[in-house]
Design a protein around this motif. Structure first.
Motif, mmCIF file in Angstrom:
data_model
loop_
_atom_site.group_PDB
_atom_site.id
_atom_site.type_symbol
_atom_site.label_atom_id
_atom_site.label_comp_id
_atom_site.label_asym_id
_atom_site.label_seq_id
_atom_site.Cartn_x
_atom_site.Cartn_y
_atom_site.Cartn_z
ATOM 1 N N LEU A 69 0.680 -1.120 -0.077
ATOM 2 C CA LEU A 69 -0.177 0.005 -0.015
ATOM 3 C C LEU A 69 1.068 1.273 -0.101
ATOM 4 N N PHE A 70 1.767 1.447 0.670
ATOM 5 C CA PHE A 70 2.678 2.522 0.974
ATOM 6 C C PHE A 70 4.083 2.266 1.680
ATOM 7 N N GLU A 71 5.077 2.707 1.485
ATOM 8 C CA GLU A 71 6.591 2.631 2.046
ATOM 9 C C GLU A 71 6.872 3.640 2.943
ATOM 10 N N ILE A 72 7.544 3.214 3.989
ATOM 11 C CA ILE A 72 8.086 4.259 4.978
ATOM 12 C C ILE A 72 9.600 4.332 4.659
ATOM 13 N N ASP A 73 10.217 5.437 4.992
ATOM 14 C CA ASP A 73 11.655 5.659 4.705
ATOM 15 C C ASP A 73 12.135 4.490 5.631
ATOM 16 N N SER A 74 13.211 3.727 4.939
ATOM 17 C CA SER A 74 13.759 2.636 5.646
ATOM 18 C C SER A 74 15.293 2.877 5.861
ATOM 19 N N SER A 75 15.762 3.912 5.550
ATOM 20 C CA SER A 75 17.223 4.145 5.674
ATOM 21 C C SER A 75 17.634 4.218 7.170
ATOM 22 N N LEU A 76 16.920 4.629 8.161
ATOM 23 C CA LEU A 76 17.187 4.605 9.558
ATOM 24 C C LEU A 76 17.263 3.147 10.011
ATOM 25 N N TYR A 77 16.226 2.247 9.493
ATOM 26 C CA TYR A 77 16.028 0.723 9.938
ATOM 27 C C TYR A 77 17.183 -0.143 9.508
ATOM 28 N N LYS A 78 17.422 0.568 8.189
ATOM 29 C CA LYS A 78 18.676 -0.349 7.581
ATOM 30 C C LYS A 78 19.911 0.043 8.411
ATOM 31 N N THR A 79 20.125 1.079 8.883
ATOM 32 C CA THR A 79 21.431 1.440 9.534
ATOM 33 C C THR A 79 21.233 0.565 10.937
ATOM 34 N N SER A 80 20.050 0.462 11.692
ATOM 35 C CA SER A 80 20.033 -0.429 12.710
ATOM 36 C C SER A 80 20.190 -1.561 12.555
ATOM 37 N N LEU A 81 19.963 -2.229 11.319
ATOM 38 C CA LEU A 81 20.144 -3.760 11.112
ATOM 39 C C LEU A 81 21.625 -3.871 11.022
ATOM 40 N N ASP A 82 22.339 -2.881 10.100
ATOM 41 C CA ASP A 82 23.954 -2.932 10.265
ATOM 42 C C ASP A 82 24.575 -3.096 11.564
ATOM 43 N N ALA A 131 29.223 -15.167 27.285
ATOM 44 C CA ALA A 131 29.369 -14.575 25.967
ATOM 45 C C ALA A 131 28.454 -15.258 24.966
ATOM 46 N N GLN A 132 27.983 -16.534 25.415
ATOM 47 C CA GLN A 132 27.060 -17.039 24.424
ATOM 48 C C GLN A 132 25.784 -16.729 24.817
ATOM 49 N N ALA A 133 25.261 -16.287 25.826
ATOM 50 C CA ALA A 133 24.135 -15.556 26.203
ATOM 51 C C ALA A 133 24.044 -13.785 25.384
ATOM 52 N N ASN A 134 25.162 -13.579 25.508
ATOM 53 C CA ASN A 134 25.367 -11.971 24.795
ATOM 54 C C ASN A 134 25.219 -12.391 23.209
ATOM 55 N N LEU A 135 25.651 -13.541 22.732
ATOM 56 C CA LEU A 135 25.540 -13.861 21.279
ATOM 57 C C LEU A 135 24.160 -14.003 21.021
ATOM 58 N N LEU A 136 23.226 -14.685 21.876
ATOM 59 C CA LEU A 136 21.893 -15.017 21.628
ATOM 60 C C LEU A 136 21.190 -13.428 21.435
ATOM 61 N N MET A 137 21.512 -12.710 22.572
ATOM 62 C CA MET A 137 21.093 -11.378 22.614
ATOM 63 C C MET A 137 21.226 -10.707 21.197
ATOM 64 N N ALA A 138 22.334 -10.585 20.770
ATOM 65 C CA ALA A 138 22.816 -10.114 19.515
ATOM 66 C C ALA A 138 22.136 -10.543 18.351
ATOM 67 N N LYS A 139 21.800 -11.849 18.353
ATOM 68 C CA LYS A 139 20.790 -12.531 17.222
ATOM 69 C C LYS A 139 19.599 -12.071 17.148
ATOM 70 N N ALA A 140 18.971 -12.012 18.476
ATOM 71 C CA ALA A 140 17.563 -11.381 18.617
ATOM 72 C C ALA A 140 17.455 -9.958 18.043
ATOM 73 N N GLN A 141 18.291 -9.047 18.266
ATOM 74 C CA GLN A 141 18.603 -7.738 17.959
ATOM 75 C C GLN A 141 18.613 -7.811 16.346
ATOM 76 N N VAL A 142 19.315 -8.784 15.902
ATOM 77 C CA VAL A 142 19.425 -8.778 14.322
ATOM 78 C C VAL A 142 18.233 -8.958 13.751
#
Length: 287
Positions: A69-82, A131-142
């Motif tokens: 239907l419509f698109e929202i500016d994705s530049s900020l969300y691409k940066t967050s993904l990176d 370290a393994q728990a932090n990795l799981l958190m990082a994967k969830a953020q991705v």
């Protein structure tokens, strides 16, 4: 003279017969002019906040499920993904480092018993688990960042009609705030409001006939799908100064309330388009 009276009485008898027949028909098959076309209206709501950069539909247009239907500016969300991907890689490196240190200490303890204290070995193992728990958190953020990026494209959840579209390119939308209505084209039904005295012996799947004011020459066939179990109470609602509203009525007159009856149409002619709010007349065939 006698002939004139006879003809008059005959006409009166015929009129009474017609009225009685109509009354019996109405009693057996309740009818109302108080009907409306209804449908499910979906409030299309973005899940992320941002500025609209593309609008792919127009007001009152037909869309299919999955259409953008419509698109929202994705530049900020691409940066967050990176950023999330970078954090995940960093967490993976820290896991490998912690595991290497733990494995080195364990091997050293095997070669030289007592070279590593139990506390040191436990702390190294705890470092690995952290370290393994932090990795799981990082994967969830991705995963979250990927979802937010995907949410910048607002799609139609079902086939239907866009209505009351007031947004344009450049408009700012807020997450979880509806922006446009989508009428589900597969959900149309007729609500007929009948007097409670007319609904005796009315049952589910009774046949019904519907006439739209816009197409009064066409009779649509349908069935009773459901009968309402309640209506709003008028008397006793709160008015000014927190006092109850009580409508005046006459003790010797008891007004019948109107109960909604949902009618599902069997088949709609191709040249008729239902629209929410259209006026309809409904007759229920009880027998």
């Amino acid at each position: 003279m006698f002939k004139r009276y006879f003809i008059t009485l005959l006409l009166m008898a015929a009129a009474i017969g017609v009225l009685y027949t109509q009354y019996q028909t109405y009693t057996a098959n309740p009818w109302t002019r108080d009907g409306q076309v209804r449908a499910y209206v979906i409030q299309v709501t973005p899940r992320v906040t941002g500025q609209i950069v593309s609008v792919n539909v127009t007001d009152n247009s037909h869309v299919q499920k999955g259409d953008v239907l419509f698109e929202i500016d994705s530049s900020l969300y691409k940066t967050s993904l990176d950023k999330a991907v970078a954090t995940e890689k960093q967490s993976q490196a820290l896991v490998r480092k912690a595991q290497n240190e733990s494995n080195r200490a364990i091997e050293l303890e095997k070669l030289t018993p007592g070279a590593q204290s139990v506390l040191t070995l436990n702390n190294l193992q705890n470092a690995v688990e952290t370290a393994q728990a932090n990795l799981l958190m990082a994967k969830a953020q991705v995963a979250e960042a990927k979802l937010n990026l995907a949410y910048t494209k607002i799609t139609a959840p079902t086939d239907g009609y866009i209505t009351n579209l007031n947004y344009r390119v450049g408009s700012q939308v807020v997450a979880n705030s509806p922006v446009v209505a989508l009428i589900d084209e597969n959900s149309f039904w007729i609500d007929g409001f009948f007097k409670e005295t007319d609904l005796k012996d009315v049952a589910i799947d009774n046949k019904a006939q519907v006439t739209l004011m816009m197409h009064d020459q066409v009779t649509l066939e349908g069935k009773v799908q459901s009968i309402g179990y309640g209506i709003s109470k008028t008397d006793g609602s709160t008015g000014n100064s927190l006092l109850p509203n009580v409508n005046p009525n006459f003790e010797w007159i008891r007004l019948a309330q109107r109960i909604p009856v949902k009618i599902k149409l069997d088949k709609l002619p191709e040249d008729i388009q239902l629209r929410v709010g259209m006026t309809a007349s409904v007759k229920i065939l009880k027998h």
